[in-house]
Scaffold this motif. Structure first.
Motif, PDB file in Angstrom:
ATOM      1  N   MET A   1       5.576 -17.487  -3.782  1.00  0.00           N
ATOM      2  CA  MET A   1       6.091 -16.574  -2.779  1.00  0.00           C
ATOM      3  C   MET A   1       5.566 -15.164  -3.075  1.00  0.00           C
ATOM      4  SD  MET A   1      10.027 -15.775  -1.947  1.00  0.00           S
ATOM      5  CE  MET A   1      10.436 -14.235  -1.214  1.00  0.00           C
ATOM      6  N   THR A   2       5.128 -14.507  -2.033  1.00  0.00           N
ATOM      7  CA  THR A   2       4.659 -13.139  -2.217  1.00  0.00           C
ATOM      8  C   THR A   2       5.736 -12.151  -1.781  1.00  0.00           C
ATOM      9  OG1 THR A   2       3.638 -13.088  -0.037  1.00  0.00           O
ATOM     10  CG2 THR A   2       2.238 -13.749  -1.883  1.00  0.00           C
ATOM     11  N   ILE A   3       5.639 -10.985  -2.352  1.00  0.00           N
ATOM     12  CA  ILE A   3       6.552  -9.889  -2.043  1.00  0.00           C
ATOM     13  C   ILE A   3       5.752  -8.840  -1.293  1.00  0.00           C
ATOM     14  CG2 ILE A   3       7.862  -7.998  -3.071  1.00  0.00           C
ATOM     15  CD1 ILE A   3       8.572  -9.932  -5.336  1.00  0.00           C
ATOM     16  N   ARG A   4       6.330  -8.339  -0.228  1.00  0.00           N
ATOM     17  CA  ARG A   4       5.675  -7.291   0.539  1.00  0.00           C
ATOM     18  C   ARG A   4       6.276  -5.951   0.138  1.00  0.00           C
ATOM     19  NH1 ARG A   4       3.257  -8.024   6.423  1.00  0.00           N
ATOM     20  NH2 ARG A   4       2.116  -9.528   5.216  1.00  0.00           N
ATOM     21  N   ALA A   5       5.406  -5.081  -0.408  1.00  0.00           N
ATOM     22  CA  ALA A   5       5.819  -3.757  -0.871  1.00  0.00           C
ATOM     23  C   ALA A   5       5.296  -2.705   0.094  1.00  0.00           C
ATOM     24  CB  ALA A   5       5.276  -3.497  -2.272  1.00  0.00           C
ATOM     25  N   TYR A   6       6.151  -1.754   0.426  1.00  0.00           N
ATOM     26  CA  TYR A   6       5.828  -0.670   1.355  1.00  0.00           C
ATOM     27  C   TYR A   6       5.787   0.624   0.556  1.00  0.00           C
ATOM     28  CZ  TYR A   6       6.717  -4.161   4.876  1.00  0.00           C
ATOM     29  OH  TYR A   6       6.652  -5.308   5.630  1.00  0.00           O
ATOM     30  N   LEU A   7       4.611   1.226   0.483  1.00  0.00           N
ATOM     31  CA  LEU A   7       4.377   2.384  -0.370  1.00  0.00           C
ATOM     32  C   LEU A   7       4.189   3.637   0.483  1.00  0.00           C
ATOM     33  CD1 LEU A   7       1.774   0.353  -2.311  1.00  0.00           C
ATOM     34  CD2 LEU A   7       3.922   1.080  -3.310  1.00  0.00           C
ATOM     35  N   PRO A   8       5.183   4.537   0.497  1.00  0.00           N
ATOM     36  CA  PRO A   8       5.033   5.771   1.268  1.00  0.00           C
ATOM     37  C   PRO A   8       4.008   6.690   0.611  1.00  0.00           C
ATOM     38  CG  PRO A   8       7.139   5.753   0.102  1.00  0.00           C
ATOM     39  CD  PRO A   8       6.470   4.446  -0.172  1.00  0.00           C
ATOM     40  N   ALA A  52       7.616  10.938   5.266  1.00  0.00           N
ATOM     41  CA  ALA A  52       7.871  12.214   5.955  1.00  0.00           C
ATOM     42  C   ALA A  52       8.378  13.258   4.968  1.00  0.00           C
ATOM     43  CB  ALA A  52       8.870  12.009   7.087  1.00  0.00           C
ATOM     44  N   ALA A  53       9.180  12.816   3.997  1.00  0.00           N
ATOM     45  CA  ALA A  53       9.716  13.744   2.992  1.00  0.00           C
ATOM     46  C   ALA A  53       8.613  14.283   2.077  1.00  0.00           C
ATOM     47  CB  ALA A  53      10.804  13.061   2.175  1.00  0.00           C
ATOM     48  N   LEU A  54       7.497  13.575   1.963  1.00  0.00           N
ATOM     49  CA  LEU A  54       6.376  14.024   1.129  1.00  0.00           C
ATOM     50  C   LEU A  54       5.544  15.110   1.805  1.00  0.00           C
ATOM     51  CD1 LEU A  54       5.068  10.552  -0.123  1.00  0.00           C
ATOM     52  CD2 LEU A  54       6.427  12.215  -1.421  1.00  0.00           C
ATOM     53  N   LEU A  55       5.681  15.245   3.116  1.00  0.00           N
ATOM     54  CA  LEU A  55       4.874  16.205   3.865  1.00  0.00           C
ATOM     55  C   LEU A  55       5.425  17.614   3.702  1.00  0.00           C
ATOM     56  CD1 LEU A  55       4.429  14.131   7.139  1.00  0.00           C
ATOM     57  CD2 LEU A  55       2.681  14.574   5.401  1.00  0.00           C
ATOM     58  N   PRO A  56       4.557  18.593   3.472  1.00  0.00           N
ATOM     59  CA  PRO A  56       5.022  19.979   3.321  1.00  0.00           C
ATOM     60  C   PRO A  56       5.349  20.636   4.661  1.00  0.00           C
ATOM     61  CG  PRO A  56       2.657  19.882   3.073  1.00  0.00           C
ATOM     62  CD  PRO A  56       3.138  18.454   3.201  1.00  0.00           C
ATOM     63  N   GLY A  57       4.970  20.002   5.758  1.00  0.00           N
ATOM     64  CA  GLY A  57       5.186  20.535   7.106  1.00  0.00           C
ATOM     65  C   GLY A  57       4.761  19.472   8.099  1.00  0.00           C
ATOM     66  N   PRO A  58       4.271  19.857   9.258  1.00  0.00           N
ATOM     67  CA  PRO A  58       3.772  18.860  10.200  1.00  0.00           C
ATOM     68  C   PRO A  58       2.660  18.026   9.567  1.00  0.00           C
ATOM     69  CG  PRO A  58       3.966  21.000  11.268  1.00  0.00           C
ATOM     70  CD  PRO A  58       4.200  21.222   9.800  1.00  0.00           C
ATOM     71  N   GLY A  59       2.593  16.779   9.923  1.00  0.00           N
ATOM     72  CA  GLY A  59       1.586  15.883   9.377  1.00  0.00           C
ATOM     73  C   GLY A  59       1.842  14.465   9.829  1.00  0.00           C
ATOM     74  N   ARG A  60       1.195  13.535   9.183  1.00  0.00           N
ATOM     75  CA  ARG A  60       1.325  12.116   9.552  1.00  0.00           C
ATOM     76  C   ARG A  60       2.023  11.348   8.449  1.00  0.00           C
ATOM     77  NH1 ARG A  60      -4.477  10.536  12.270  1.00  0.00           N
ATOM     78  NH2 ARG A  60      -4.669  12.437  13.500  1.00  0.00           N
ATOM     79  N   ARG A  61       2.976  10.543   8.847  1.00  0.00           N
ATOM     80  CA  ARG A  61       3.589   9.615   7.904  1.00  0.00           C
ATOM     81  C   ARG A  61       2.584   8.486   7.658  1.00  0.00           C
ATOM     82  NH1 ARG A  61       8.451   7.744  11.371  1.00  0.00           N
ATOM     83  NH2 ARG A  61       6.704   7.752  12.814  1.00  0.00           N
ATOM     84  N   VAL A  62       2.490   8.042   6.414  1.00  0.00           N
ATOM     85  CA  VAL A  62       1.566   6.967   6.050  1.00  0.00           C
ATOM     86  C   VAL A  62       2.297   6.006   5.122  1.00  0.00           C
ATOM     87  CG1 VAL A  62      -0.636   6.384   4.966  1.00  0.00           C
ATOM     88  CG2 VAL A  62      -0.401   8.559   6.195  1.00  0.00           C
ATOM     89  N   VAL A  63       2.180   4.709   5.420  1.00  0.00           N
ATOM     90  CA  VAL A  63       2.791   3.675   4.583  1.00  0.00           C
ATOM     91  C   VAL A  63       1.729   2.612   4.308  1.00  0.00           C
ATOM     92  CG1 VAL A  63       4.594   1.918   4.394  1.00  0.00           C
ATOM     93  CG2 VAL A  63       5.075   4.080   5.586  1.00  0.00           C
ATOM     94  N   VAL A  64       1.484   2.363   3.033  1.00  0.00           N
ATOM     95  CA  VAL A  64       0.542   1.332   2.606  1.00  0.00           C
ATOM     96  C   VAL A  64       1.360   0.069   2.322  1.00  0.00           C
ATOM     97  CG1 VAL A  64      -1.088   0.648   0.805  1.00  0.00           C
ATOM     98  CG2 VAL A  64      -1.037   3.021   1.625  1.00  0.00           C
ATOM     99  N   VAL A  65       0.894  -1.061   2.839  1.00  0.00           N
ATOM    100  CA  VAL A  65       1.599  -2.326   2.654  1.00  0.00           C
ATOM    101  C   VAL A  65       0.755  -3.231   1.769  1.00  0.00           C
ATOM    102  CG1 VAL A  65       2.677  -4.291   3.796  1.00  0.00           C
ATOM    103  CG2 VAL A  65       2.564  -2.078   4.976  1.00  0.00           C
TER     104      VAL A  65
END
Length: 115
Positions: A1-8, A52-65
């Motif tokens: 079984m694999t685990i799916r990890a979501y990395l902000p 979103a919390a990592l962004l210093p201001g406006p920007g794009r949220r990014v999540v690596v799966v």
């Protein structure tokens, strides 16, 4: 079984990690609790909030799966070959944007174009 990890992450951090050939697991990693669409969506949106919390201001949220054999721990490096997708906003988000806006899906070979 694999685990799916979501990395902000952010585009800037993803660019660094892509150049290094791996992504780094942080304390903000989110694991889908079940192997179903609802659980995976919840994990994705939780990771998007952390991004979103990592962004210093406006920007794009990014999540690596990534798909892994076991739950990752902070500090681990995950080779890009374990990454199955990247989810990101398709344009910069203004301050106060709806946190529930969906993210775009990008295949791993599209990462250079996203950056």
């Amino acid at each position: 079984m694999t685990i799916r990890a979501y990395l902000p992450t952010t585009l800037a951090l993803l660019a660094e990690q892509h150049a290094e050939g791996h992504v780094v697991v942080t304390d903000d990693v989110v694991i889908a609790t079940e192997d179903d669409e609802e659980s995976e969506y919840d994990a994705l949106m939780t990771a998007a909030d952390a991004s979103a919390a990592l962004l210093p201001g406006p920007g794009r949220r990014v999540v690596v799966v990534a798909e892994l054999d076991k739950a990752p721990e902070p500090g681990w490096t995950i080779p890009l070959k374990r990454v199955v997708a990247v989810h990101a906003d398709t344009e910069d988000r203004p301050a106060g944007a709806d946190p529930d806006d969906d993210l775009g899906w990008f295949a791993t070979q599209e990462i250079p174009f996203l950056l």
